[in-house]
Enzyme design. Sequence first.
Site, PDB file in Angstrom:
ATOM      1  N   CYS A 259      40.534  64.244  44.888  1.00 28.74           N
ATOM      2  CA  CYS A 259      39.727  65.312  44.298  1.00 28.74           C
ATOM      3  C   CYS A 259      38.928  66.067  45.353  1.00 28.74           C
ATOM      4  CB  CYS A 259      38.797  64.757  43.221  1.00 28.74           C
ATOM      5  SG  CYS A 259      37.667  63.481  43.807  1.00 28.74           S
TER       6      CYS A 259
ATOM      7  N   ASP B  32      43.587  56.510  43.988  1.00 30.05           N
ATOM      8  CA  ASP B  32      42.848  57.645  43.431  1.00 30.05           C
ATOM      9  C   ASP B  32      41.370  57.407  43.715  1.00 30.05           C
ATOM     10  OD1 ASP B  32      41.922  59.817  42.033  1.00 30.05           O
ATOM     11  OD2 ASP B  32      42.364  59.009  40.044  1.00 30.05           O
TER      12      ASP B  32
END
Length: 399
Positions: free
Chosen positions: A356, A329
Amino acid sequence: MELNAQERLEVGQVIELVIGPVAHGGHFVARHNGQVIFVRHGITNELVRIKITAVSSKIAHADVIEVLTAAPSRVSPPCQYAGKCGGCDFQHIDLATQRKLKAEIIKEQFMRIGKIDLPLLGFDLEVNEVEPTDGLHWRTRMDFAVSPGGKIGFFGARSNEVVEISQCVIADERMNVGELAARSWKSDARVEVAVSSTSEVSVMRSGRSISGPTQIVEQVGGNSFKISPEVFWQSHKSAPVTLVKAALAQLGVKGNDHVCDLYSGVGLFAAAILKELGDQGFITLIESDKNAVVDARKVFANKNNVKILQGLVAQQLPIVKRADLILLDPPRTGAGEVVIKQMIKLKPRKIVYVACDPAALARDSKTLIDAGYKLDHISAYDLFPMTQHIECVAGFSPA
């Protein structure tokens, strides 16, 4: 194409044109005399008047100042600062269309950057709606700028000027932004607010606590995290549960697996993975932020099958000798080629990438595919409604 002086765009110039497709970055593409203009506050196929705000040798930037023919998806923004504050890009667009536009952005980034045709591969990508479905009051972490007049606000788009605010419609209501806005602050300060899932509210000024606890408690899926308010935590109140569920569904943990959790933060994903592992399983966390590592060591205290490495992933990952599964992540910049190639050397049977930024994910996906992995799955979640940002979860396995 060489433009003569009369054709070149100038700052302040007003032009009437039709808005083109959405682009990554919170704007739409338009063209005038062959010149590319990135336009904010428009919608595809609208006839508008725009005002040029910046010009470079290749592109120009502009804002819509008048809508002549509105798109059916145009709505009245719920916030009085929409169009001024740089925090929200899409408040003038209904939420269903926002999600469709974000899906288009992901597909365009994968095609342009990664040379990956998602529809051709059979991925009928949609951006999933999450609670709260009205797209408001979802943000549990806020970082306010302070104006020269001592009031909180946000920077305007492509600007260093602070737009003072008295409320924020995407902020968690427990922050009580109105009360913060009524105070006077030092103009060189930042005001950071964190609201936990257990309703604790921490307020800091330039990294120093001024009210609320210095450690807040987050609870996700039966796991408890006592963390510093300034460490990274997913900002959408539904994001931790949503992303953990999506990632674990793709990871396919077995009891004796050795798992790597890269850019692990305080261990949100690792704590969920640990529940799936047996006594023979093992998980290694790698995180560069010292404060997050301090918190993670407390979360996993007395866990003999957990190892936490503090440092840059590119420097620490070569220490790892076995990884059946890898979850990462990374920050908005992505993992990058060096880390991706280090991951490949470990020959994991599954890689799950939480991203993201679709541009970074597209770039890193190409590196993975070129190295012999295939894209098994990609899903997207509207964890930043009213803004251009998107969260994706992608799964890869050896081809």
